[in-house]
Design an enzyme around this catalytic site. Structure first.
Site, PDB file in Angstrom:
ATOM      1  N   ASN A  22       0.884  -1.162   0.000  1.00  0.00           N
ATOM      2  CA  ASN A  22       0.000   0.000   0.000  1.00  0.00           C
ATOM      3  C   ASN A  22       0.919   1.209   0.000  1.00  0.00           C
ATOM      4  O   ASN A  22       1.326   1.688   1.051  1.00  0.00           O
ATOM      5  CB  ASN A  22      -0.907  -0.007   1.224  1.00  0.00           C
ATOM      6  N   CYS A  23       1.259   1.680  -1.184  1.00  0.00           N
ATOM      7  CA  CYS A  23       2.418   2.546  -1.347  1.00  0.00           C
ATOM      8  C   CYS A  23       2.035   3.938  -1.819  1.00  0.00           C
ATOM      9  O   CYS A  23       0.875   4.241  -2.048  1.00  0.00           O
ATOM     10  CB  CYS A  23       3.382   1.917  -2.354  1.00  0.00           C
ATOM     11  N   GLY A  24       3.043   4.777  -1.971  1.00  0.00           N
ATOM     12  CA  GLY A  24       2.870   6.094  -2.555  1.00  0.00           C
ATOM     13  C   GLY A  24       3.498   6.120  -3.930  1.00  0.00           C
ATOM     14  O   GLY A  24       4.635   5.673  -4.099  1.00  0.00           O
TER      15      GLY A  24
END
Length: 478
Positions: A22-24
């Site tokens: 669950n990244c940027g």
């Protein structure tokens, strides 16, 4: 103590099949293709502002992974290699590989020698190696303990390649990148201790096991004013149920990804199952054996998708088309689509299953930069277009500061929709135009009518179910 991924896999309740991210993510591109250091500097600012989407260890000094993909900075490499008495040819007449060699000096020399042999065997000429300028003092203890020896290799672009009795002309950047892809895959299958983040004449990847602010301070190259690019994609990693590593940091070779591919087990298994029937005129039979298997089973879900898109592109498929096929919009009962678009999706559904998220993907081959949101639409990506020909896209708003008066468009990706920037043509291409282009490219409807067999059209004789006596049934059961 260095812990390998295989050792981790065998301990505790950890299982690699439950890996999710669950990244940027963020990207900035000059629509007209004008390269500059400002694009790179702004991309680094974007990823630094996504710190809340980046994981870190309990000590707070080692991150889950941060990286940037840019065009090959020709002006910068021309300058630094001149200091090593290496004269580079013109832009894209050479390929650059970013290499993570093992820490052990002997293992590194062995891997380097093997890489040289494979490159020369494939008819290519090595211009030289360069040790990448880094500052290890900025790293946390865990990242420093497993830090690889980081080198770059420069390979000259040939006019043609001789393989056995065949001679292949290198007519385009893709042809050259395809040869580099074959070299990389052959090396990867013979040396598991060395990782190659990128090997291309168009793009390069800088990444590692960093906190978001350490990317620009660790790699000195990224701070040089001559490091210029028209495209930059960044990623800050938040590992859930995964073990961070230098290799697993994003970007991969083509994509950055926010979310999870929740169908990954089936996707990977089906890609493996269809390898016996895979065929493309882009690869000879010998080269195909070097490339397969397409997917690295030790990779994350993002890496497996990246492997697949890379193989499709190297096989001759346009990258936006490959992304559209792997991550389709809901089409079967979608009345807003034309019949041609439904035929297009149905045709490709017979040969590629959807890679379902939630997932937001940004991709680039060095000429185009695109973004696509899967049909679930649960990983929103927003973008701005400014009056100085820039497009800025990220997993949320507020990643860069600029005056409202310079913004000419604010939008977001919609479920199943794609956005594309073509820096060669100097324009933004919307989803509707892209789908129209690909849906009308081939007579998909005619192909389906001629080849699809519907189950309800198959006439099956109505046979009675066989019955057995008690004794006969017992015999069969035994």
């Amino acid at each position: 103590m260095k812990i390998t991924l295989d050792e981790v896999n065998k301990k505790g309740l950890y299982s690699p099949e439950f890996e999710h991210d669950n990244c940027g993510i963020g990207a900035i591109v000059n629509v007209k293709g004008k390269a500059g250091h400002g694009i790179v500097a702004d991309a680094l600012s974007i990823v630094e502002n996504l710190e809340h989407r980046a994981g870190k260890d309990a000590e707070g000094k080692t991150g889950d992974g941060v990286g940037i993909l840019t065009q090959v900075p020709h002006k910068f490499f021309k300058k630094v290699l001149k200091q090593q008495n290496i004269e580079l040819p013109e832009k894209r007449d050479y390929g650059v590989g970013m290499i993570f060699f093992p820490q052990n000096e002997l293992q590194m020399r062995q891997a380097k020698a093997m890489l040289e042999v494979i490159i020369k065997k494939n008819g290519l000429e090595i211009l030289g190696f360069r040790k990448v300028g880094t500052d290890p003092t900025v790293l946390g203890t865990k990242a420093l303990e497993c830090m690889p020896n980081i080198y770059q290799i420069f390979i000259k672009r040939p006019a043609e390649i001789k393989t056995g009795s065949n001679t292949t002309e290198i007519k385009s950047d893709l042809d050259f990148d395809r040869i580099l892809y074959i070299v990389r895959r052959e090396f990867e299958q013979s040396n598991v201790d060395t990782y190659i983040p990128s090997l291309s004449c168009r793009t390069i990847v800088y990444k590692g096991m960093f906190l978001v602010g350490q990317l620009r301070t660790f790699f000195k190259d990224l701070m040089d004013k001559d490091y210029e690019s028209a495209i930059a994609m960044v990623h800050s990693r938040f590992s859930t149920n995964t073990t961070p590593s230098w290799n697993r940091a994003h970007p991969n070779r083509l994509i950055v990804h926010n979310g999870e591919i929740n169908t990954i087990k089936g996707n990977a298994d089906k890609m493996l199952a269809r390898e016996e029937t895979m065929h493309t005129h882009a690869f000879s039979e010998e080269d195909m054996t070097k490339v397969l298997p397409v997917i690295s089973q030790s990779g994350s879900d993002s890496a497996m998708l990246d492997n697949t898109l890379e193989f499709l592109m190297m096989s001759g498929m346009e990258l936006p088309l490959a992304a559209m096929i792997a991550i389709p919009e809901p089409w079967a009962h979608n009345e807003t689509l034309s019949q041609e678009e439904r035929d297009f999706y149905q045709y490709y559904a017979t040969m590629m299953e959807p890679w379902d998220g939630p997932a937001s993907i940004v991709f680039s081959d060095g000429d185009i930069m695109g973004a696509i949101l899967d049909r679930n639409g649960l990983r929103p990506s927003r973008y701005y277009v400014t009056d100085d020909d820039r497009l800025i896209l990220a997993s949320e708003v507020g990643v860069l500061e600029f005056d409202e008066e310079h913004i000419i468009k604010k939008e977001r990706l919609h479920p199943g929709k794609m956005l594309l920037v073509d820096t060669v043509k100097g324009r933004i291409i919307e989803d509707e135009e892209l789908k129209e282009r690909y849906a009308h490219k081939e007579p998909y409807g005619e192909w389906l009518d001629s080849n699809i067999i519907e189950l309800h059209d198959i006439k099956i004789p109505n046979l009675k179910v066989p019955a057995y006596s008690r004794d006969e049934l017992k015999r069969l059961q035994k």
